[in-house]
Design a protein around this motif. Structure first.
Motif, mmCIF file in Angstrom:
data_model
loop_
_atom_site.group_PDB
_atom_site.id
_atom_site.type_symbol
_atom_site.label_atom_id
_atom_site.label_comp_id
_atom_site.label_asym_id
_atom_site.label_seq_id
_atom_site.Cartn_x
_atom_site.Cartn_y
_atom_site.Cartn_z
ATOM 1 N N VAL A 401 42.611 37.351 35.454
ATOM 2 C CA VAL A 401 41.394 36.751 34.556
ATOM 3 C C VAL A 401 40.557 35.852 34.294
ATOM 4 C CG1 VAL A 401 39.980 38.212 33.207
ATOM 5 C CG2 VAL A 401 41.729 39.534 34.335
ATOM 6 N N GLU A 402 41.544 35.194 33.648
ATOM 7 C CA GLU A 402 41.389 33.743 32.548
ATOM 8 C C GLU A 402 41.078 32.432 34.157
ATOM 9 O OE1 GLU A 402 43.660 32.976 29.816
ATOM 10 O OE2 GLU A 402 42.997 34.892 28.316
ATOM 11 N N GLU A 403 41.907 32.756 35.130
ATOM 12 C CA GLU A 403 42.445 31.248 35.726
ATOM 13 C C GLU A 403 41.778 31.654 37.557
ATOM 14 O OE1 GLU A 403 46.241 30.157 35.831
ATOM 15 O OE2 GLU A 403 46.660 30.812 33.662
ATOM 16 N N THR A 404 41.304 32.851 37.482
ATOM 17 C CA THR A 404 40.387 32.760 38.921
ATOM 18 C C THR A 404 39.412 33.269 38.614
ATOM 19 O OG1 THR A 404 40.758 35.092 39.418
ATOM 20 C CG2 THR A 404 42.928 33.493 40.060
ATOM 21 N N SER A 405 38.128 33.382 40.038
ATOM 22 C CA SER A 405 36.607 33.423 39.468
ATOM 23 C C SER A 405 36.451 34.378 41.201
ATOM 24 C CB SER A 405 35.999 32.412 39.360
ATOM 25 O OG SER A 405 34.631 32.291 39.459
ATOM 26 N N SER A 406 35.678 35.318 40.271
ATOM 27 C CA SER A 406 35.816 36.035 42.023
ATOM 28 C C SER A 406 34.430 36.977 40.917
ATOM 29 C CB SER A 406 36.488 36.909 42.309
ATOM 30 O OG SER A 406 37.405 38.276 41.317
ATOM 31 N N GLY A 407 33.980 37.820 41.874
ATOM 32 C CA GLY A 407 32.499 38.631 42.049
ATOM 33 C C GLY A 407 33.377 39.571 40.910
ATOM 34 N N SER A 408 34.213 40.184 41.108
ATOM 35 C CA SER A 408 35.344 41.718 40.315
ATOM 36 C C SER A 408 37.007 41.310 40.565
ATOM 37 C CB SER A 408 34.754 42.375 40.322
ATOM 38 O OG SER A 408 35.212 42.952 41.594
ATOM 39 N N VAL A 409 37.312 42.023 39.197
ATOM 40 C CA VAL A 409 39.271 42.143 39.309
ATOM 41 C C VAL A 409 39.196 43.555 39.767
ATOM 42 C CG1 VAL A 409 41.154 41.656 37.826
ATOM 43 C CG2 VAL A 409 38.804 39.709 38.330
ATOM 44 N N THR A 410 39.906 44.083 39.588
ATOM 45 C CA THR A 410 41.161 45.679 39.811
ATOM 46 C C THR A 410 42.177 45.480 39.668
ATOM 47 O OG1 THR A 410 38.852 45.841 41.192
ATOM 48 C CG2 THR A 410 40.455 47.677 40.493
ATOM 49 N N PHE A 411 42.645 45.636 38.497
ATOM 50 C CA PHE A 411 43.965 46.222 39.015
ATOM 51 C C PHE A 411 44.354 47.649 39.197
ATOM 52 C CE2 PHE A 411 43.380 43.403 35.421
ATOM 53 C CZ PHE A 411 43.523 42.111 35.945
ATOM 54 N N ASN A 412 45.988 47.348 40.142
ATOM 55 C CA ASN A 412 46.333 48.708 40.294
ATOM 56 C C ASN A 412 44.929 49.674 40.928
ATOM 57 O OD1 ASN A 412 48.413 47.802 39.606
ATOM 58 N ND2 ASN A 412 47.876 48.890 37.358
ATOM 59 N N ASP A 413 44.270 49.399 41.553
ATOM 60 C CA ASP A 413 43.381 49.898 43.024
ATOM 61 C C ASP A 413 42.890 48.818 43.413
ATOM 62 O OD1 ASP A 413 42.439 52.049 44.011
ATOM 63 O OD2 ASP A 413 42.763 53.396 42.334
ATOM 64 N N ALA A 414 41.912 49.330 44.664
ATOM 65 C CA ALA A 414 41.297 48.369 45.493
ATOM 66 C C ALA A 414 39.611 48.880 45.509
ATOM 67 C CB ALA A 414 41.892 47.800 46.236
ATOM 68 N N VAL A 415 38.815 48.577 46.132
ATOM 69 C CA VAL A 415 37.827 49.006 46.812
ATOM 70 C C VAL A 415 36.327 49.993 45.239
ATOM 71 C CG1 VAL A 415 36.446 50.237 48.806
ATOM 72 C CG2 VAL A 415 37.596 48.399 49.199
ATOM 73 N N VAL A 416 37.775 50.585 44.605
ATOM 74 C CA VAL A 416 36.857 52.187 43.342
ATOM 75 C C VAL A 416 36.432 51.706 42.310
ATOM 76 C CG1 VAL A 416 38.740 53.369 44.449
ATOM 77 C CG2 VAL A 416 39.262 51.703 42.334
ATOM 78 N N GLN A 417 36.059 50.067 42.585
ATOM 79 C CA GLN A 417 34.815 49.028 41.552
ATOM 80 C C GLN A 417 33.928 49.308 41.855
ATOM 81 O OE1 GLN A 417 36.746 47.439 43.466
ATOM 82 N NE2 GLN A 417 35.947 45.836 43.777
ATOM 83 N N TYR A 418 33.570 49.469 43.566
ATOM 84 C CA TYR A 418 31.656 49.560 43.823
ATOM 85 C C TYR A 418 31.440 51.273 43.301
ATOM 86 C CZ TYR A 418 28.631 50.338 47.397
ATOM 87 O OH TYR A 418 27.137 49.782 47.861
ATOM 88 N N GLY A 419 32.252 51.992 43.209
ATOM 89 C CA GLY A 419 31.678 53.395 42.521
ATOM 90 C C GLY A 419 31.121 53.372 41.459
ATOM 91 N N ILE A 420 31.374 52.657 40.755
ATOM 92 C CA ILE A 420 31.095 52.249 38.981
ATOM 93 C C ILE A 420 30.078 51.828 38.507
ATOM 94 C CG2 ILE A 420 32.621 52.305 36.990
ATOM 95 C CD1 ILE A 420 35.129 52.260 38.277
ATOM 96 N N ASP A 421 29.502 53.028 38.155
ATOM 97 C CA ASP A 421 27.722 52.677 38.090
ATOM 98 C C ASP A 421 28.112 51.276 36.693
ATOM 99 O OD1 ASP A 421 27.164 53.856 39.596
ATOM 100 O OD2 ASP A 421 26.510 55.992 39.060
ATOM 101 N N THR A 422 28.327 51.803 35.774
ATOM 102 C CA THR A 422 28.530 50.733 34.556
ATOM 103 C C THR A 422 28.968 49.296 34.471
ATOM 104 O OG1 THR A 422 31.153 51.626 34.084
ATOM 105 C CG2 THR A 422 28.680 52.927 33.089
ATOM 106 N N LEU A 423 29.479 48.986 36.053
ATOM 107 C CA LEU A 423 29.646 47.745 36.241
ATOM 108 C C LEU A 423 29.074 46.810 37.001
ATOM 109 C CD1 LEU A 423 33.975 48.422 36.723
ATOM 110 C CD2 LEU A 423 33.078 47.086 35.259
#
Length: 495
Positions: A401-423
């Motif tokens: 989280v602190e040392e990389t830069s990206s649009g999002s970070v997801t731990f222990n899963d992938a792609v599912v962040q797309y479907g979370i409206d609060t993010l």
């Protein structure tokens, strides 16, 4: 399927040659609809969202058919990744829109007393949405939900590379929504270029960096703000695990994110995996066995969108050193535009498969000595749309989280962040800019207007000349502390 693919190519050619004059006429009609003022009302916004929900419910089978025609998507994948997500998003917006529209009260300093201030969200006006072919329904209607909720008139330009879905949108949007304020404009690159000659109040483009540069250059002529969603090579850091159960669950999720989401043709799909050398054999063994269970039947995986992209993907393996790194899969069916899930181990880092976004069902696995080395690996490359990490290490999570830069970070899963409206969903740097989903979609297509109201009860002469040291001393005192806010808070008159 070969005949169907040829038909798609013919439809793309027809759309690409479509005359642009109609597009400009429709843009003018949208401006007139917005200027009428009706899109600003809460009732209008709610009615459009309800219409969209009816469309998704009543035309669900037609949507499934279009997505299958364009990309060979199974109806379960189509619902999970597109239709279902849209139903959830539209319902959430319908529920919250009144709160999103409400003015926000803000404090003013003592020097402005007596005064009150608000931040009032207002629609930007007439917005243009360019969607992409890989999720042609979702990437069209997800931003449309936000643009409508914000009170805009909207032009939607679906991708000509997904002609069945583009036609589905054109045939149905006007039937279920306000046809004068929400329009689908079909066509190829010529139509897109002509649209960008028109003045828009915001443009959202989803696609590749090459076309994004053209869109931005055209938008600059009118000083039109642009949001870009571009993707990039999304890494997956896979830490070693002692629990066989956790490894299996992590691999299940990895496979879903890579191969069962449009066959890897997704901007947030896992592009490559970083794993410790000592743990790589375990990961590869579980990957192979799980792929045989999940995707032995390739009818459960989408096909490649067209022959050009199929050739691009097959060319990535033509380098003999890259081909030698293939551990699993590697079979291509040009007639049906299908590529078997393919795993590669340590292909050359300077090869095209490791320097270009793959956007397909090929997965390089790169080994590192220590999993912490993966952070430097990611940092040395352009900022991706997403970083994924399967790990239970709190220190590794913190460092990612602190040392990389990206649009999002997801731990222990992938792609599912797309479907979370609060993010918020969006990139950073070369992976794009601008964020949407949920309230962030509303904010993307809104202007936060500052509104200040003052009265005549008090008039301080400190602001007017002639100046002297006493006035300067008083101004220093006033700017240092907000007495009004302190007193009101102390008395419980302000929350």
């Amino acid at each position: 399927m070969g005949t169907m693919a040829a038909s798609v190519e013919e439809q793309v050619d027809a759309l690409a040659a479509a005359p642009p004059q109609r597009a400009l006429r429709l843009a003018g009609e949208l401006r007139a609809a917005y200027e009428s003022g009706r899109t600003r009302s809460l009732a209008w916004r709610q009615s459009q969202l309800r219409g969209l929900l009816r469309l998704l419910a009543e035309k669900e089978e037609d949507a499934f058919r279009a997505l299958h025609d364009d990309l060979g998507k199974h109806r379960a994948e189509a619902y999970r990744d597109e239709v279902g997500v849209l139903v959830k998003s539209a319902n959430a917006a319908l529920k919250e829109i009144g709160k999103w529209m409400a003015p926000e009260k803000v404090w003013v300093p003592l020097v402005a007393y007596p005064a009150s201030a608000q931040v009032v969200p207002e629609p930007l006006g007439v917005v243009l949405i360019f969607s992409c072919w890989n999720f042609p329904l979702g990437l069209s209607l997800e931003p449309l939900i936000g643009a409508i909720a914000a009170g805009n008139a909207v032009a939607l330009k679906p991708s000509e590379m997904a002609p069945a879905t583009a036609k589905f949108l054109e045939d149905n949007i006007g039937e279920y929504m306000d046809a004068t304020a929400v329009k689908v404009i079909q066509g190829g690159p010529a139509v897109g270029e002509q649209l960008m000659e028109h003045r828009w109040d915001k443009v959202l483009f989803t696609g590749c960096p090459r076309v994004a540069r053209v869109v931005m250059a055209a938008a600059a002529k009118h000083l039109t703000p642009v949001a870009l969603e571009l993707g990039g090579k999304c890494p997956c850091i896979f830490d070693s695990m002692s629990s066989a159960r956790k490894v299996q669950i992590a691999v299940n999720r990895l496979i879903s994110a890579k191969w069962s989401s449009c066959a890897g043709q997704a901007c947030i799909a896992i592009d490559y995996v970083l794993v410790e050398e000592r743990f790589a054999p375990t990961l590869i063994k579980v990957l192979k066995s799980t792929l045989k269970r999940f995707l032995a039947d390739l009818d459960h995986m989408a096909r490649i969108v067209n022959a050009r992209h199929f050739q691009r993907l097959s060319s990535l393996l033509k380098d003999t050193s890259v081909a030698a790194s293939v551990l699993h899969g590697g079979n291509f069916d040009a007639k049906n535009l299908c590529i078997e899930p393919t795993i590669l181990l340590n292909p050359p880092l300077d090869s095209a498969i490791m320097t270009e976004e793959i956007f397909g069902p090929l997965l390089p696995i790169i080994t590192v000595e220590k999993i912490e080395d993966s952070i430097a690996f990611v940092r040395a490359r352009p900022k991706p749309l997403a970083v994924y990490a399967f790990t239970n290490s709190a220190s590794l999570k913190r460092r990612i989280v602190e040392e990389t830069s990206s649009g999002s970070v997801t731990f222990n899963d992938a792609v599912v962040q797309y479907g979370i409206d609060t993010l918020p969903f969006g990139g950073v740097g070369p992976s794009g800019f601008g964020q949407y989903h949920g309230k962030y979609s509303f904010e993307m297509f809104s202007h936060k207007k500052a509104v200040l109201r003052r009265g005549y009860l008090v008039e301080s002469m400190l602001r007017y000349p002639p100046w002297d040291e006493q006035k300067i001393a008083m101004m220093r005192h006033l700017f240092r502390f907000n007495y009004v806010r302190f007193i009101f808070t102390f008395l419980g008159l302000w929350n």
